[in-house]
Design an enzyme around this catalytic site. Structure first.
Site, PDB file in Angstrom:
ATOM      1  N   ALA A   4       0.854  -1.181   0.000  1.00 49.35           N
ATOM      2  CA  ALA A   4       0.000   0.000   0.000  1.00 49.35           C
ATOM      3  C   ALA A   4       0.890   1.231   0.000  1.00 49.35           C
ATOM      4  O   ALA A   4       2.023   1.187   0.495  1.00 49.35           O
ATOM      5  CB  ALA A   4      -0.897  -0.017   1.232  1.00 49.35           C
ATOM      6  N   GLY A  60       0.771  -5.039   0.829  1.00 50.88           N
ATOM      7  CA  GLY A  60      -0.397  -5.138  -0.044  1.00 50.88           C
ATOM      8  C   GLY A  60      -0.085  -5.797  -1.376  1.00 50.88           C
ATOM      9  O   GLY A  60      -0.973  -6.387  -2.002  1.00 50.88           O
ATOM     10  N   GLU A  63      -0.297  -9.338  -0.629  1.00 49.15           N
ATOM     11  CA  GLU A  63      -1.718  -9.653  -0.414  1.00 49.15           C
ATOM     12  C   GLU A  63      -2.484  -9.701  -1.736  1.00 49.15           C
ATOM     13  O   GLU A  63      -3.395 -10.515  -1.909  1.00 49.15           O
ATOM     14  CB  GLU A  63      -2.334  -8.629   0.541  1.00 49.15           C
ATOM     15  CG  GLU A  63      -1.774  -8.789   1.949  1.00 49.15           C
ATOM     16  CD  GLU A  63      -2.148  -7.648   2.876  1.00 49.15           C
ATOM     17  OE1 GLU A  63      -1.811  -6.492   2.542  1.00 49.15           O
ATOM     18  OE2 GLU A  63      -2.783  -7.909   3.908  1.00 49.15           O
ATOM     19  N   GLU A 103       4.424  -5.128   7.375  1.00 52.59           N
ATOM     20  CA  GLU A 103       3.663  -4.051   8.012  1.00 52.59           C
ATOM     21  C   GLU A 103       4.074  -3.824   9.458  1.00 52.59           C
ATOM     22  O   GLU A 103       3.976  -2.716   9.985  1.00 52.59           O
ATOM     23  CB  GLU A 103       2.158  -4.352   7.935  1.00 52.59           C
ATOM     24  CG  GLU A 103       1.552  -4.142   6.557  1.00 52.59           C
ATOM     25  CD  GLU A 103       1.630  -5.345   5.646  1.00 52.59           C
ATOM     26  OE1 GLU A 103       2.426  -6.267   5.931  1.00 52.59           O
ATOM     27  OE2 GLU A 103       0.904  -5.369   4.628  1.00 52.59           O
TER      28      GLU A 103
END
Ligand code: CO8
Length: 258
Positions: free
Chosen positions: A65, A109, A112, A132
């Site tokens: 992200a 992300g 993911e 993270e």
């Protein structure tokens, strides 16, 4: 004209989506996730497409992200705008097979996103991590849920709690990826695989994808029941009869995707 951050191209029956923010290692911001979602839905609705490939650059599939975008968000910002829900979960609505072609970093992300795909083809340079914890954040785009289902609790806890990075071979051993190929062949081999898959009967592919996904989301007895009805439904498919008769007639089947 500003550079396109998501490139979209049809290669025969395969839809190819390329994340294209190389300066930011394909960090996933709202614009990228909106465009990725729109491209996925467009290919899913396109009768001429049977499988979809998501890829990035040689250095990064996606480094997570966009930290710069979200560094100053408040709880209310993310809660009221439905962060993640608003545009990260579009991929779950896609019924056709989605393949990730991963080289370089697949972090946070980005990892993911790969986990949300149906098949992950990794180049030898691929690196997977959910780092993270280094940000005092949490793998919140499905990471704490899909990773343990994919590789088991012990390995998933290690990755989530220590930010451990897996190389392509480790990711292959643990079941995070489907296959590993040389970097130079990543796109060609993934396209060849996607082309092969897209040549099969589309409704059969969609039924199999739904049935395999059910294995993750329900107890065995319900999953078996779902599978049984999916099997019965195959007998309503012209392609299934064509496939079986073509086998018996020793000829190549001609699927109409019906
Ligand atoms: N967000 C924003 N910018 C990024 C990101 C990112 N995730 N990753 C890299 N960049 C930028 C860098 O800031 C840098 O920009 P600039 O050139 O302007 O300084 C550029 O990309 C190149 O990066 P590096 O110079 O750091 O390249 P290196 O080759 O030295 O390092 C790494 C590559 C190891 C991938 C490194 O960039 C890195 O650690 N990136 C961050 C990885 C990370 O922490 N990802 C997880 C982010 S959080 C997340 O994904 C959570 C999603 C789940 C839901 C949201 C809840 C948090």
């Amino acid at each position: 004209m500003s550079e396109q951050i998501v490139l979209v191209e049809a290669r025969g029956r395969v839809g190819v989506i390329t994340l294209n923010r190389p300066q930011q290692l394909n960090a996933l911001n709202d614009a990228v996730m909106d465009q990725l979602g729109a491209a996925l839905l467009a290919f899913d609705a396109d009768e001429g497409i049977g499988a979809i490939v998501i890829t990035g650059s040689a250095k990064a599939f996606a480094a997570g992200a966009d930290i710069e975008a979200m560094a100053d968000w408040s709880f209310m910002d993310v809660y009221q705008s439905g962060f993640i829900t608003r545009n990260w979960e579009t991929i779950r609505r896609v019924r056709k097979p989605v393949l990730a072609a991963v080289s370089g970093f697949a972090m946070g992300g980005g990892c993911e996103l790969a986990l949300a795909c149906d098949i992950v083809v990794a180049g030898e340079s691929a690196r997977f991590a959910l780092p993270e914890i280094r940000l005092a954040m949490l793998p919140g785009a499905g990471g704490t849920q899909r990773l343990p289902r994919a590789i088991g609790k012990a390995k998933a806890m290690d990755m989530c709690l220590s930010a451990r990075q897996l190389d392509a071979q480790e990711a292959d051993c643990y079941g995070l990826v489907s296959r590993v190929v040389p970097d130079a062949e990543l796109i060609d081999q993934t396209l060849a695989l996607a082309t092969q898959i897209a040549s099969f009967s589309l409704p059969a592919l969609m039924a199999i994808k739904a049935s395999v996904n059910r294995a993750w989301e329900s107890p065995l007895s319900e999953g078996i029941l779902f599978e049984r009805h999916a099997l019965y439904e195959r007998f309503a498919s012209a392609d299934a009869h064509e496939g079986m008769h073509a086998f018996l007639g020793k000829r190549t089947p001609s699927f109409q995707h019906r």
